[in-house]
Design a protein around this motif. Structure first.
Motif, short mmCIF file in Angstrom:
data_model
loop_
_atom_site.label_atom_id
_atom_site.label_comp_id
_atom_site.label_asym_id
_atom_site.label_seq_id
_atom_site.Cartn_x
_atom_site.Cartn_y
_atom_site.Cartn_z
N LYS A 94 0.85 -1.32 -0.07
CA LYS A 94 -0.06 0.04 0.16
C LYS A 94 0.87 1.35 -0.04
O LYS A 94 0.66 2.27 -0.71
CB LYS A 94 -0.90 -0.18 1.08
CG LYS A 94 -1.89 -1.05 1.24
CD LYS A 94 -2.94 -1.07 2.50
CE LYS A 94 -4.00 -2.18 2.33
NZ LYS A 94 -4.80 -2.14 3.53
N ARG A 95 2.03 1.26 1.00
CA ARG A 95 2.89 2.25 0.72
C ARG A 95 3.29 2.63 -0.42
O ARG A 95 3.51 3.78 -0.89
CB ARG A 95 3.91 2.24 1.95
CG ARG A 95 4.64 3.80 2.12
CD ARG A 95 5.23 3.33 3.41
NE ARG A 95 6.56 2.67 2.94
CZ ARG A 95 7.64 2.64 3.95
NH1 ARG A 95 7.88 3.21 4.97
NH2 ARG A 95 8.67 1.97 3.38
N VAL A 97 2.44 1.73 -3.36
CA VAL A 97 1.64 2.09 -4.37
C VAL A 97 0.94 4.02 -4.23
O VAL A 97 1.18 4.67 -5.23
CB VAL A 97 0.03 1.48 -4.46
CG1 VAL A 97 -0.97 1.93 -5.32
CG2 VAL A 97 0.44 0.05 -5.15
N ASN A 98 0.97 3.92 -2.83
CA ASN A 98 0.56 5.31 -2.52
C ASN A 98 1.81 6.27 -2.84
O ASN A 98 1.55 7.36 -3.35
CB ASN A 98 0.56 5.66 -1.14
CG ASN A 98 -1.00 5.10 -0.78
OD1 ASN A 98 -1.90 4.99 -1.50
ND2 ASN A 98 -1.22 4.65 0.50
N ASN A 99 2.85 5.96 -2.63
CA ASN A 99 4.08 6.85 -3.12
C ASN A 99 4.28 7.01 -4.34
O ASN A 99 4.69 8.20 -4.78
CB ASN A 99 5.23 6.17 -2.51
CG ASN A 99 5.32 6.31 -0.82
OD1 ASN A 99 4.66 6.94 -0.15
ND2 ASN A 99 6.27 5.54 -0.27
N VAL A 101 1.87 6.94 -6.87
CA VAL A 101 0.83 7.69 -7.24
C VAL A 101 1.06 9.00 -6.88
O VAL A 101 1.15 9.81 -7.69
CB VAL A 101 -0.55 7.15 -6.68
CG1 VAL A 101 -1.55 8.17 -7.20
CG2 VAL A 101 -0.86 5.93 -7.35
N GLU A 102 1.45 9.39 -5.59
CA GLU A 102 1.64 10.68 -5.15
C GLU A 102 3.10 11.44 -5.95
O GLU A 102 2.82 12.36 -6.25
CB GLU A 102 2.16 10.52 -3.66
CG GLU A 102 2.41 12.05 -3.19
CD GLU A 102 1.25 12.89 -3.13
OE1 GLU A 102 1.19 14.12 -3.04
OE2 GLU A 102 0.19 12.43 -3.27
N TRP A 105 1.80 12.18 -9.38
CA TRP A 105 0.62 13.35 -9.58
C TRP A 105 1.31 14.57 -9.33
O TRP A 105 1.00 15.51 -9.94
CB TRP A 105 -0.22 12.94 -8.32
CG TRP A 105 -1.43 13.75 -8.29
CD1 TRP A 105 -1.38 14.79 -7.25
CD2 TRP A 105 -2.59 13.68 -8.88
NE1 TRP A 105 -2.81 15.46 -7.35
CE2 TRP A 105 -3.27 14.88 -8.26
CE3 TRP A 105 -3.14 13.16 -9.89
CZ2 TRP A 105 -4.64 15.09 -9.00
CZ3 TRP A 105 -4.46 13.19 -10.41
CH2 TRP A 105 -5.27 14.18 -9.74
N ARG A 166 -7.49 12.14 -7.44
CA ARG A 166 -6.23 11.32 -7.33
C ARG A 166 -6.53 9.97 -6.88
O ARG A 166 -5.84 9.01 -7.20
CB ARG A 166 -5.63 11.96 -5.92
CG ARG A 166 -4.25 11.20 -5.39
CD ARG A 166 -3.67 11.82 -4.15
NE ARG A 166 -2.29 11.34 -3.89
CZ ARG A 166 -2.41 9.93 -3.44
NH1 ARG A 166 -3.29 9.32 -3.39
NH2 ARG A 166 -1.04 9.57 -3.19
N THR A 167 -7.53 9.48 -6.24
CA THR A 167 -8.16 8.04 -6.06
C THR A 167 -8.47 7.44 -7.47
O THR A 167 -7.89 6.32 -7.81
CB THR A 167 -9.36 8.04 -5.29
OG1 THR A 167 -9.36 8.66 -4.08
CG2 THR A 167 -9.77 6.54 -5.08
N GLY A 170 -5.06 6.70 -8.79
CA GLY A 170 -4.53 5.50 -8.54
C GLY A 170 -4.95 4.38 -9.16
O GLY A 170 -4.21 3.15 -9.21
N ASP A 177 -5.21 -2.99 -8.16
CA ASP A 177 -5.65 -2.84 -6.92
C ASP A 177 -6.92 -2.43 -6.84
O ASP A 177 -7.45 -2.15 -5.74
CB ASP A 177 -4.72 -2.07 -5.95
CG ASP A 177 -3.20 -2.26 -5.88
OD1 ASP A 177 -3.13 -3.72 -5.74
OD2 ASP A 177 -2.27 -1.69 -5.77
#
Length: 314
Positions: A94-95, A97-99, A101-102, A105, A166-167, A170, A177
């Motif tokens: 999860k981290r 993917v979030n990193n 995407v961020e 972005w 943003r969601t 992702g 995911d």
């Protein structure tokens, strides 16, 4: 315009590593086939990062991995159980993917992000050099990438307003995911594997996606045993209607099986590989002894965690 195309190509090359992800490799990896470290590293590190880790000395890998082990030990009993490994893998995934995407972005120009959303035309212009393709001379491969992105964008656009928040973005970047993106992942995978473009995957295409004779020069053209096992898997389990090829539904059952827990499967796989004394859990010594497996695992955030020098950051 040429400069824009070059910049766009560099940008989309970075994105393409996600767009070409093949979940089929994940599910296949845990079905009992021959374990290959090269496969692990490329699958979980990506080829570029795997190549970087090839340059890391065994001593340095072991040292950095040892610093990560206590972070996995949730109950501080000195061992890593399968459930702890699963939880850690989920967290790292999860981290990651979030990193990811961020990071991408933030690369988009602030004026293009309106009310927290980005339109397809603006994305296309920033990544591919033109909002509508006017005046661009694109190679077939480049045009295919744009077409694939546009189709994926439309499905990721959950509220169908032409822009992604943003969601939704992702889900565009990591469709594997998001449940509503499953058919996109299947379609893209079929397109990649289906060399004769008949809309299905035959046995030769199925085997060709996972086996290349040149990767096994020591066998002098003889197939590894696991390849024959895969041929049997295709005929006995994958090809459910027995017509010699996999249709969309059969492909979906293969690469995006409902209820398949990738973190659980990876944790079980790692324990199976590294649990030398077969006590059902991993000691720090066992993990370090099998460092070459773990640096290619989701447990180390695709190996990137081993690049950190301060264990407090892990």
């Amino acid at each position: 315009m040429k400069v824009l195309l070059i910049v766009g190509l560099l940008a989309v090359t970075a994105l393409a590593s996600h767009h070409s992800s093949d979940p089929s490799k994940d599910s296949e990896h845990f079905k009992g086939e021959e374990h290959g470290k090269k496969y692990d590293h490329e699958q979980f590190l990506g080829k570029d990062t795997a190549a970087e880790f090839d340059e890391l000395t065994p001593e340095k890998s072991k040292e950095k991995l040892a610093k990560l082990v206590p972070k996995m030990d949730a109950d501080s009993d000195g061992f890593i159980e399968e459930n702890e490994l699963k939880d850690h893998i989920n967290f790292m995934q999860k981290r990651y993917v979030n990193n990811d995407v961020e990071r991408t972005w933030k690369n988009y120009k602030a004026e293009k992000i309106v009310d927290g959303k980005i339109k397809w035309e603006d994305y296309r212009e920033m990544v591919y050099g033109s909002a509508d393709g006017a005046g661009q001379e694109l190679s077939p491969e480049y045009a295919k990438m744009i077409s694939r992105d546009e189709k994926r964008w439309a499905v990721a656009d959950y509220d169908s307003n032409g822009a992604l928040d943003r969601t939704e973005y992702g889900c565009f970047m990591h469709p594997e995911d998001c449940d509503h993106m499953r058919d996109v992942v299947v379609a893209e995978t079929v397109d990649d594997i289906d060399k004769n473009k008949d809309g299905s995957v035959d046995l030769d295409e199925y085997i060709g996606d996972m086996y290349r004779p040149e990767d096994y020069p020591e066998l002098n053209g003889k197939e590894p045993d696991w390849v024959q096992s895969e041929r049997e898997m295709f005929k006995e389990h994958r090809d459910k209607n027995g017509d010699g090829k996999l249709n969309q539904e059969e492909m979906r059952d293969w690469i995006m099986p409902v209820g398949f827990d990738h973190a659980e499967a990876e944790a079980r796989h790692l324990v199976g590989i590294a649990d030398d004394n077969k006590d059902g859990k991993l000691s720090p010594e066992e993990i370090v002894a099998h460092y070459d497996t773990f640096v290619g695992s989701q447990a180390t955030d695709y190996g990137e965690q081993l690049q950190k020098h301060d264990p407090a950051e892990l």
